[in-house]
Motif scaffolding. Structure first.
Motif, PDB file in Angstrom:
ATOM      1  N   PHE A 140       4.254  13.723   7.224  1.00 48.11           N
ATOM      2  CA  PHE A 140       3.358  14.591   6.415  1.00 48.11           C
ATOM      3  C   PHE A 140       3.975  14.045   4.965  1.00 48.11           C
ATOM      4  N   PHE A 141       2.858  13.708   4.067  1.00 49.36           N
ATOM      5  CA  PHE A 141       3.461  13.539   2.662  1.00 49.36           C
ATOM      6  C   PHE A 141       2.614  14.323   1.653  1.00 49.36           C
ATOM      7  N   GLU A 142       3.370  15.084   0.719  1.00 45.96           N
ATOM      8  CA  GLU A 142       3.092  15.886  -0.179  1.00 45.96           C
ATOM      9  C   GLU A 142       3.031  15.342  -1.426  1.00 45.96           C
ATOM     10  N   GLU A 143       2.953  16.087  -2.478  1.00 47.13           N
ATOM     11  CA  GLU A 143       3.126  15.594  -4.065  1.00 47.13           C
ATOM     12  C   GLU A 143       4.584  14.863  -4.228  1.00 47.13           C
ATOM     13  N   GLY A 144       4.382  13.858  -4.788  1.00 45.87           N
ATOM     14  CA  GLY A 144       5.611  13.055  -5.345  1.00 45.87           C
ATOM     15  C   GLY A 144       6.051  12.071  -4.081  1.00 45.87           C
ATOM     16  N   GLN A 145       5.299  11.844  -3.109  1.00 45.77           N
ATOM     17  CA  GLN A 145       5.792  10.873  -2.192  1.00 45.77           C
ATOM     18  C   GLN A 145       4.820   9.804  -2.086  1.00 45.77           C
ATOM     19  N   PHE A 146       5.214   8.766  -1.120  1.00 41.99           N
ATOM     20  CA  PHE A 146       4.329   7.467  -1.211  1.00 41.99           C
ATOM     21  C   PHE A 146       3.856   7.085   0.288  1.00 41.99           C
ATOM     22  N   PRO A 147       2.770   7.729   0.695  1.00 45.93           N
ATOM     23  CA  PRO A 147       2.332   7.467   2.083  1.00 45.93           C
ATOM     24  C   PRO A 147       1.675   5.779   2.226  1.00 45.93           C
ATOM     25  N   GLY A 148       1.961   5.432   3.015  1.00 42.59           N
ATOM     26  CA  GLY A 148       1.236   3.760   3.114  1.00 42.59           C
ATOM     27  C   GLY A 148       1.582   3.191   4.604  1.00 42.59           C
ATOM     28  N   SER A 149       0.989   2.312   5.112  1.00 42.49           N
ATOM     29  CA  SER A 149       1.240   1.948   6.514  1.00 42.49           C
ATOM     30  C   SER A 149       2.073   0.653   6.239  1.00 42.49           C
ATOM     31  N   MET A 150       3.513   0.688   5.802  1.00 38.81           N
ATOM     32  CA  MET A 150       4.211  -0.429   5.752  1.00 38.81           C
ATOM     33  C   MET A 150       4.238  -1.599   6.489  1.00 38.81           C
ATOM     34  N   SER A 151       4.264  -1.351   7.674  1.00 40.63           N
ATOM     35  CA  SER A 151       4.450  -2.422   8.727  1.00 40.63           C
ATOM     36  C   SER A 151       3.013  -3.253   8.767  1.00 40.63           C
ATOM     37  N   ALA A 152       2.005  -2.540   8.495  1.00 41.88           N
ATOM     38  CA  ALA A 152       0.604  -3.394   8.418  1.00 41.88           C
ATOM     39  C   ALA A 152       0.612  -4.127   7.070  1.00 41.88           C
ATOM     40  N   LEU A 153       1.277  -3.636   6.117  1.00 37.48           N
ATOM     41  CA  LEU A 153       1.003  -4.106   4.565  1.00 37.48           C
ATOM     42  C   LEU A 153       2.127  -5.487   4.789  1.00 37.48           C
ATOM     43  N   LEU A 154       3.130  -5.183   5.602  1.00 37.76           N
ATOM     44  CA  LEU A 154       4.211  -6.518   5.484  1.00 37.76           C
ATOM     45  C   LEU A 154       3.483  -7.580   6.234  1.00 37.76           C
ATOM     46  N   THR A 155       3.059  -7.116   7.492  1.00 34.85           N
ATOM     47  CA  THR A 155       2.408  -8.234   8.432  1.00 34.85           C
ATOM     48  C   THR A 155       1.209  -8.778   8.203  1.00 34.85           C
ATOM     49  N   VAL A 156       0.316  -7.827   7.266  1.00 34.92           N
ATOM     50  CA  VAL A 156      -1.113  -8.259   7.190  1.00 34.92           C
ATOM     51  C   VAL A 156      -2.066  -8.264   8.408  1.00 34.92           C
ATOM     52  N   THR A 157      -1.544  -6.984   9.183  1.00 35.36           N
ATOM     53  CA  THR A 157      -2.356  -6.742  10.433  1.00 35.36           C
ATOM     54  C   THR A 157      -3.060  -5.402  10.255  1.00 35.36           C
ATOM     55  N   PRO A 158      -3.836  -5.017  11.344  1.00 29.97           N
ATOM     56  CA  PRO A 158      -4.439  -3.790  11.105  1.00 29.97           C
ATOM     57  C   PRO A 158      -3.457  -2.640  11.361  1.00 29.97           C
ATOM     58  N   SER A 159      -3.435  -1.434  10.507  1.00 27.21           N
ATOM     59  CA  SER A 159      -2.720  -0.531  10.861  1.00 27.21           C
ATOM     60  C   SER A 159      -2.953   0.227  12.165  1.00 27.21           C
ATOM     61  N   ARG A 160      -1.888   0.650  12.815  1.00 24.67           N
ATOM     62  CA  ARG A 160      -1.874   1.629  14.125  1.00 24.67           C
ATOM     63  C   ARG A 160      -2.172   2.936  13.612  1.00 24.67           C
ATOM     64  N   PHE A 161      -1.756   3.344  12.360  1.00 24.52           N
ATOM     65  CA  PHE A 161      -1.783   4.687  12.129  1.00 24.52           C
ATOM     66  C   PHE A 161      -2.903   5.084  11.267  1.00 24.52           C
ATOM     67  N   THR A 162      -3.408   6.311  11.137  1.00 28.02           N
ATOM     68  CA  THR A 162      -4.370   6.725  10.042  1.00 28.02           C
ATOM     69  C   THR A 162      -3.664   7.475   9.172  1.00 28.02           C
ATOM     70  N   ILE A 163      -3.932   7.460   8.017  1.00 27.92           N
ATOM     71  CA  ILE A 163      -3.294   8.439   7.010  1.00 27.92           C
ATOM     72  C   ILE A 163      -4.565   9.050   6.313  1.00 27.92           C
ATOM     73  N   GLU A 164      -4.380  10.457   6.685  1.00 32.02           N
ATOM     74  CA  GLU A 164      -5.587  11.472   6.396  1.00 32.02           C
ATOM     75  C   GLU A 164      -5.281  12.720   5.312  1.00 32.02           C
ATOM     76  N   ALA A 165      -6.029  12.913   4.566  1.00 31.43           N
ATOM     77  CA  ALA A 165      -5.939  14.006   3.525  1.00 31.43           C
ATOM     78  C   ALA A 165      -5.959  15.271   4.098  1.00 31.43           C
ATOM     79  N   LEU A 166      -5.346  16.303   4.213  1.00 30.52           N
ATOM     80  CA  LEU A 166      -5.344  17.448   4.557  1.00 30.52           C
ATOM     81  C   LEU A 166      -6.058  18.546   3.743  1.00 30.52           C
ATOM     82  N   GLU A 167      -5.871  18.169   2.400  1.00 28.73           N
ATOM     83  CA  GLU A 167      -6.397  18.901   1.263  1.00 28.73           C
ATOM     84  C   GLU A 167      -7.220  17.754   0.275  1.00 28.73           C
ATOM     85  N   PRO A 168      -8.111  18.287  -0.699  1.00 26.85           N
ATOM     86  CA  PRO A 168      -8.303  17.581  -1.689  1.00 26.85           C
ATOM     87  C   PRO A 168      -7.299  17.285  -2.587  1.00 26.85           C
ATOM     88  N   SER A 169      -7.500  15.857  -2.659  1.00 20.17           N
ATOM     89  CA  SER A 169      -6.180  15.336  -3.138  1.00 20.17           C
ATOM     90  C   SER A 169      -6.544  14.213  -4.430  1.00 20.17           C
TER      91      SER A 169
END
Length: 204
Positions: free
Chosen positions: A81-110
């Motif tokens: 989970f990522f709350e205020e002050g944290q840095f969500p991202g699919s780092m493996s996908a960003l570094l390899t320029v490949t589709p992400s295996r994970f979904t990052i979903e908002a659990l609240e209006p953000s």
């Protein structure tokens, strides 16, 4: 509170968060701001969907996110989970320029600040202060945090894993839906309900 005020407060929060790892010079900060975008995110919106190649990572100014993967049978496992002050991202996908295996979903209006990854990497190569931020951030949030999590998964039972979650993330216990906590712990929602009931009934 208007959008301009929210945007300024979000960037102020990002600067404080980054400076807590290593202070950035004004020059680096202004260059970083130029590659960022302030974004409002609806509840249940997939900020970074699985199967897509992401172009950015984010800083959470307000709100809450989960990172999850879906297996072949459709079951979900919530990684973190990522709350205020944290840095969500699919780092493996960003570094390899490949589709992400994970979904990052908002659990609240953000509200988040999206940081363009390719431009960030270039700025990282050019800025010693940003390199030091990156080193300290990775040490604390990836290297030092990884080992306890691995020990927890191997050596602790479900009750111990829940107690560790409560100890480490007290602000999330009543903020995150219980079935997402159960998914994170690798148990069913029914099992978690029994654990919570048992702990509540224990003498103080």
């Amino acid at each position: 509170m208007n959008d301009d005020t929210n945007r300024q407060q979000a960037f102020d929060a990002l600067k404080r968060a980054m400076d807590s790892y290593h202070p950035l010079t004004n020059e680096t900060w202004e260059a970083l701001r130029a590659i960022c975008k302030f974004v409002s995110v609806n509840k249940y919106h997939h900020l970074y969907p699985a199967g897509q190649i992401p172009a950015s990572f984010a800083f959470v100014f307000s709100g809450l996110f989960r990172v999850f993967i879906t297996d072949g049978s459709g079951s979900e496992y919530t990684k973190i989970f990522f709350e205020e002050g944290q840095f969500p991202g699919s780092m493996s996908a960003l570094l390899t320029v490949t589709p992400s295996r994970f979904t990052i979903e908002a659990l609240e209006p953000s509200q988040v600040i999206e940081i363009h990854f390719k431009a960030y990497r270039q700025l990282l190569m050019d800025s010693d202060d940003l390199k030091l931020f990156q080193i300290h951030y990775l040490e604390k949030n990836w290297l030092l945090a990884k080992e306890p999590r691995e020990v927890e998964l191997v050596q602790e039972d479900a009750t111990q894993r829940y107690q560790r979650f409560v100890s480490h993330y007290p602000s999330l216990v009543n903020r995150v839906p219980q079935y997402h906590i159960a998914s994170h712990l690798g148990i069913t929602a029914t099992q978690l309900s029994r654990i919570r009931k048992k702990l509540q009934n224990q003498p103080m």
